[in-house]
Design a protein around this motif. Sequence first.
Motif, PDB file in Angstrom:
ATOM      1  N   ILE A  49       0.850  -1.194   0.000  1.00 31.00           N
ATOM      2  CA  ILE A  49       0.000   0.000   0.000  1.00 31.00           C
ATOM      3  C   ILE A  49       0.886   1.244   0.000  1.00 31.00           C
ATOM      4  N   SER A  50       2.004   1.168   0.769  1.00 34.88           N
ATOM      5  CA  SER A  50       2.806   2.373   1.035  1.00 34.88           C
ATOM      6  C   SER A  50       3.363   3.021  -0.234  1.00 34.88           C
ATOM      7  N   ASN A  51       3.754   2.218  -1.233  1.00 34.42           N
ATOM      8  CA  ASN A  51       4.351   2.840  -2.429  1.00 34.42           C
ATOM      9  C   ASN A  51       3.324   3.050  -3.552  1.00 34.42           C
ATOM     10  N   GLY A  52       2.036   2.888  -3.220  1.00 38.02           N
ATOM     11  CA  GLY A  52       0.990   3.190  -4.210  1.00 38.02           C
ATOM     12  C   GLY A  52       0.668   2.044  -5.149  1.00 38.02           C
ATOM     13  N   GLU A  53       1.382   0.900  -4.990  1.00 33.95           N
ATOM     14  CA  GLU A  53       1.145  -0.228  -5.910  1.00 33.95           C
ATOM     15  C   GLU A  53      -0.273  -0.776  -5.790  1.00 33.95           C
ATOM     16  N   MET A  54      -0.755  -0.833  -4.546  1.00 34.29           N
ATOM     17  CA  MET A  54      -2.101  -1.366  -4.339  1.00 34.29           C
ATOM     18  C   MET A  54      -3.139  -0.454  -4.991  1.00 34.29           C
ATOM     19  N   ALA A  55      -2.991   0.879  -4.786  1.00 30.80           N
ATOM     20  CA  ALA A  55      -3.943   1.825  -5.369  1.00 30.80           C
ATOM     21  C   ALA A  55      -3.922   1.708  -6.893  1.00 30.80           C
ATOM     22  N   SER A  56      -2.734   1.565  -7.430  1.00 31.51           N
ATOM     23  CA  SER A  56      -2.642   1.480  -8.881  1.00 31.51           C
ATOM     24  C   SER A  56      -3.281   0.166  -9.380  1.00 31.51           C
ATOM     25  N   TYR A  57      -3.079  -0.923  -8.629  1.00 27.27           N
ATOM     26  CA  TYR A  57      -3.702  -2.203  -8.998  1.00 27.27           C
ATOM     27  C   TYR A  57      -5.236  -2.067  -8.990  1.00 27.27           C
ATOM     28  N   LEU A  58      -5.751  -1.414  -7.944  1.00 25.08           N
ATOM     29  CA  LEU A  58      -7.209  -1.283  -7.834  1.00 25.08           C
ATOM     30  C   LEU A  58      -7.753  -0.415  -8.971  1.00 25.08           C
ATOM     31  N   LYS A  59      -7.002   0.639  -9.303  1.00 25.14           N
ATOM     32  CA  LYS A  59      -7.485   1.569 -10.340  1.00 25.14           C
ATOM     33  C   LYS A  59      -7.416   0.955 -11.733  1.00 25.14           C
ATOM     34  N   THR A  60      -6.282   0.289 -12.016  1.00 26.89           N
ATOM     35  CA  THR A  60      -6.109  -0.171 -13.394  1.00 26.89           C
ATOM     36  C   THR A  60      -6.716  -1.559 -13.646  1.00 26.89           C
ATOM     37  N   VAL A  61      -6.639  -2.443 -12.639  1.00 27.55           N
ATOM     38  CA  VAL A  61      -7.116  -3.816 -12.870  1.00 27.55           C
ATOM     39  C   VAL A  61      -8.563  -3.989 -12.418  1.00 27.55           C
ATOM     40  N   VAL A  62      -8.881  -3.444 -11.248  1.00 25.82           N
ATOM     41  CA  VAL A  62     -10.203  -3.755 -10.659  1.00 25.82           C
ATOM     42  C   VAL A  62     -11.290  -2.762 -11.088  1.00 25.82           C
ATOM     43  N   ALA A  63     -10.957  -1.462 -11.081  1.00 22.94           N
ATOM     44  CA  ALA A  63     -12.001  -0.455 -11.366  1.00 22.94           C
ATOM     45  C   ALA A  63     -12.752  -0.726 -12.680  1.00 22.94           C
ATOM     46  N   PRO A  64     -12.055  -1.113 -13.770  1.00 23.00           N
ATOM     47  CA  PRO A  64     -12.801  -1.348 -15.008  1.00 23.00           C
ATOM     48  C   PRO A  64     -13.822  -2.491 -14.895  1.00 23.00           C
ATOM     49  N   GLN A  65     -13.671  -3.326 -13.877  1.00 29.99           N
ATOM     50  CA  GLN A  65     -14.615  -4.443 -13.733  1.00 29.99           C
ATOM     51  C   GLN A  65     -15.823  -4.081 -12.867  1.00 29.99           C
ATOM     52  N   MET A  66     -15.773  -2.901 -12.231  1.00 28.54           N
ATOM     53  CA  MET A  66     -16.871  -2.537 -11.321  1.00 28.54           C
ATOM     54  C   MET A  66     -18.135  -2.208 -12.119  1.00 28.54           C
ATOM     55  N   PRO A  67     -19.307  -2.595 -11.598  1.00 29.75           N
ATOM     56  CA  PRO A  67     -20.546  -2.202 -12.277  1.00 29.75           C
ATOM     57  C   PRO A  67     -20.652  -0.682 -12.316  1.00 29.75           C
ATOM     58  N   PRO A  68     -21.302  -0.113 -13.345  1.00 28.51           N
ATOM     59  CA  PRO A  68     -21.324   1.346 -13.506  1.00 28.51           C
ATOM     60  C   PRO A  68     -21.797   2.066 -12.247  1.00 28.51           C
ATOM     61  N   GLU A  69     -22.760   1.501 -11.534  1.00 29.00           N
ATOM     62  CA  GLU A  69     -23.315   2.213 -10.369  1.00 29.00           C
ATOM     63  C   GLU A  69     -22.324   2.305  -9.204  1.00 29.00           C
ATOM     64  N   LEU A  70     -21.239   1.517  -9.260  1.00 23.88           N
ATOM     65  CA  LEU A  70     -20.262   1.553  -8.172  1.00 23.88           C
ATOM     66  C   LEU A  70     -18.944   2.191  -8.596  1.00 23.88           C
ATOM     67  N   HIS A  71     -18.784   2.361  -9.914  1.00 26.45           N
ATOM     68  CA  HIS A  71     -17.480   2.733 -10.443  1.00 26.45           C
ATOM     69  C   HIS A  71     -16.928   4.033  -9.846  1.00 26.45           C
ATOM     70  N   ASN A  72     -17.722   5.110  -9.901  1.00 22.99           N
ATOM     71  CA  ASN A  72     -17.198   6.413  -9.453  1.00 22.99           C
ATOM     72  C   ASN A  72     -16.883   6.413  -7.964  1.00 22.99           C
ATOM     73  N   ALA A  73     -17.786   5.819  -7.194  1.00 22.85           N
ATOM     74  CA  ALA A  73     -17.558   5.774  -5.737  1.00 22.85           C
ATOM     75  C   ALA A  73     -16.301   4.960  -5.422  1.00 22.85           C
ATOM     76  N   PHE A  74     -16.048   3.936  -6.217  1.00 20.77           N
ATOM     77  CA  PHE A  74     -14.866   3.094  -6.024  1.00 20.77           C
ATOM     78  C   PHE A  74     -13.599   3.916  -6.280  1.00 20.77           C
ATOM     79  N   ILE A  75     -13.591   4.661  -7.382  1.00 24.11           N
ATOM     80  CA  ILE A  75     -12.428   5.499  -7.713  1.00 24.11           C
ATOM     81  C   ILE A  75     -12.212   6.547  -6.607  1.00 24.11           C
TER      82      ILE A  75
END
Length: 527
Positions: free
Chosen positions: A282-308
């Motif tokens: 988490i400390s070097n931003g790798e986790m945030a980047s993983y969530l943004k680039t790998v996971v966020a595109p898979q979120m349903p539209p109604e959750l996407h913005n809140a997730f970001i």
Amino acid sequence: MDSKHVFGGVVAAFLFGFVVLYSSRGRENIKASEKNRSKKTLESSGNGVCRSNFAGNTDVIIVGAGVAGSALAYALAKDGWRVQVIERDLTEPDRIVGELLHAGGCIKLAELGLEDCLDGIDSQIVFSFAAVHKDGRRTAISYPSNACSRSFHHGRFIQKLREKAASLPNVKLEQGTVTSLVEENGSIKGVLYKTKAGQELAASASLTIVCDGCFSNLRRNLCNPKIEVPSYFGGLVLENYNLPYANRAYFILKDSIVVTYPISSNEIRCFVDVPGSKQPPISNGEMASYLKTVVAPQMPPELHNAFICAIEKGNIRTMPNRIMAASPSPTPGAFMIGDSLNMRHAVTGGGMTVGLSDVVLLRDLLRPLNDLRDGAAICKYLESFDILRKPTAFAINTLASTLHTVFSSSDQDPSRKEMKEAFFNYLSLGGVFSEGLMALLSGLNPAPLSLVFHCFAMLAYAVGRLLLPFPTPKRVCIAAKLILVGLGIIFPILKAEGIRATFFPVTMPAYYRTPPVQSTDERETGK
Ligand SMILES: Cc1cc2nc3c(=O)[nH]c(=O)nc-3n(C[C@H](O)[C@H](O)[C@H](O)COP(=O)(O)OP(=O)(O)OC[C@H]3O[C@@H](n4cnc5c(N)ncnc54)[C@H](O)[C@@H]3O)c2cc1C
């Protein structure tokens, strides 16, 4: 629905009918033998209301006032036992675990008289789950019989449980870190603990019950722990966000597994499964980047913005998903329940339900006893605990592992991809199929046979889908591989849980343990 679905549905329905018939007969037999067993128990145990007569002493020490420890303290004290609870930190826990209590767990909470701990904490009712497929398809999975679960802030719930336990005059709840168990001639006599001020103290009791959770330091004295960490959960809170469907949780079953549910009237817990035994830091931003680039595109539209937004806010926390089968070494004077005894993957949120169900069982087993001083006899008697807890623990543990293994596997392998599809479509069949699985994973139906037949029905459904309308050689090959992969997933899990104890409990000598006979002159009502 195409012909594959119809065929699959028919095969699954046929198998399901068989299961219902078979397991209802099995259950009748088990119920009958349980009836005989409890009758025997009552006959040999006297009136069941007496407690030990040595004033001033503690009957039970409980290590840890989390879900299991606090509930157990309340349950045992209500039955007249004198209980000392030692908890490392009595302030409100701030953790990302234990936030959804399934319907079966809510029933156990009520059986313990603790249902009001869900009030006044802005807890939410969850009626159903929406499973979301990779291609965007959705299916609603409900609890059977209009049952529902409750979700909340873990810390608020724990404080309610602790307050309830501490409100009883025969509970002494204190802050301290237990450093070791005190052993004398092979029996546990109590604990050594350090107070907040650093003072080292000893406490003794007839029975010490270890409930120190998933990172237990004490379990190694009472079992040979074999812990697996198949993945981590990255946890975020989506704030001030209303889901389009109120009172609904999500299982997002795409390339990543994501689970979300409300934990208050304006917050949604979101867990992302990060496979492997190492997590992106988490400390070097790798986790945030993983969530943004790998996971966020898979979120349903109604959750996407809140997730970001939640990722950008930066409050990402992680917890390992630890799996450990229960394999206690019976030790006079000591016992374990909760996560220190047994852990399962958190994807289905079953830990508290198993823990509370264990609390009810242990309370009921101790009820006929007058005192707990004969450690060896009580240890032998409590060997039945491991067998009697199996149906609930087995169903919840196995389903959690199966669901995680199937949905976290890669799509590269066609048989695994097919299995994922079949699992999702099986859930989409609705009715007894999805409700049957929900009943198992939520602790409402502790019937191991029902689970096994659901697994086989799912396999048959998957094979049916593959072989219809024409079983080409390639599809036959995939089907054969799928069967092997399916059996390869389910059998190790069954083996770890203990096939004999789960399916043939009546063949286990421990199943027939009765309370030790205690002389009447030792008895005195402790309530
Ligand atoms: C990421 C994640 C999410 C989860 N989500 C859910 C969910 O939604 N629903 C669900 O049912 N389950 C969930 N679980 C599982 C659930 O949290 C556990 O099963 C449950 O909390 C176990 O209760 P416990 O009382 O055994 O342990 P805990 O609740 O962890 O309590 C242990 C207590 O012991 C204390 N303690 C520890 N060591 C000592 C010591 N040496 N001396 C004194 N005190 C000590 C701790 O401070 C703590 O208060 C989740 C698990 C994980 C990992």
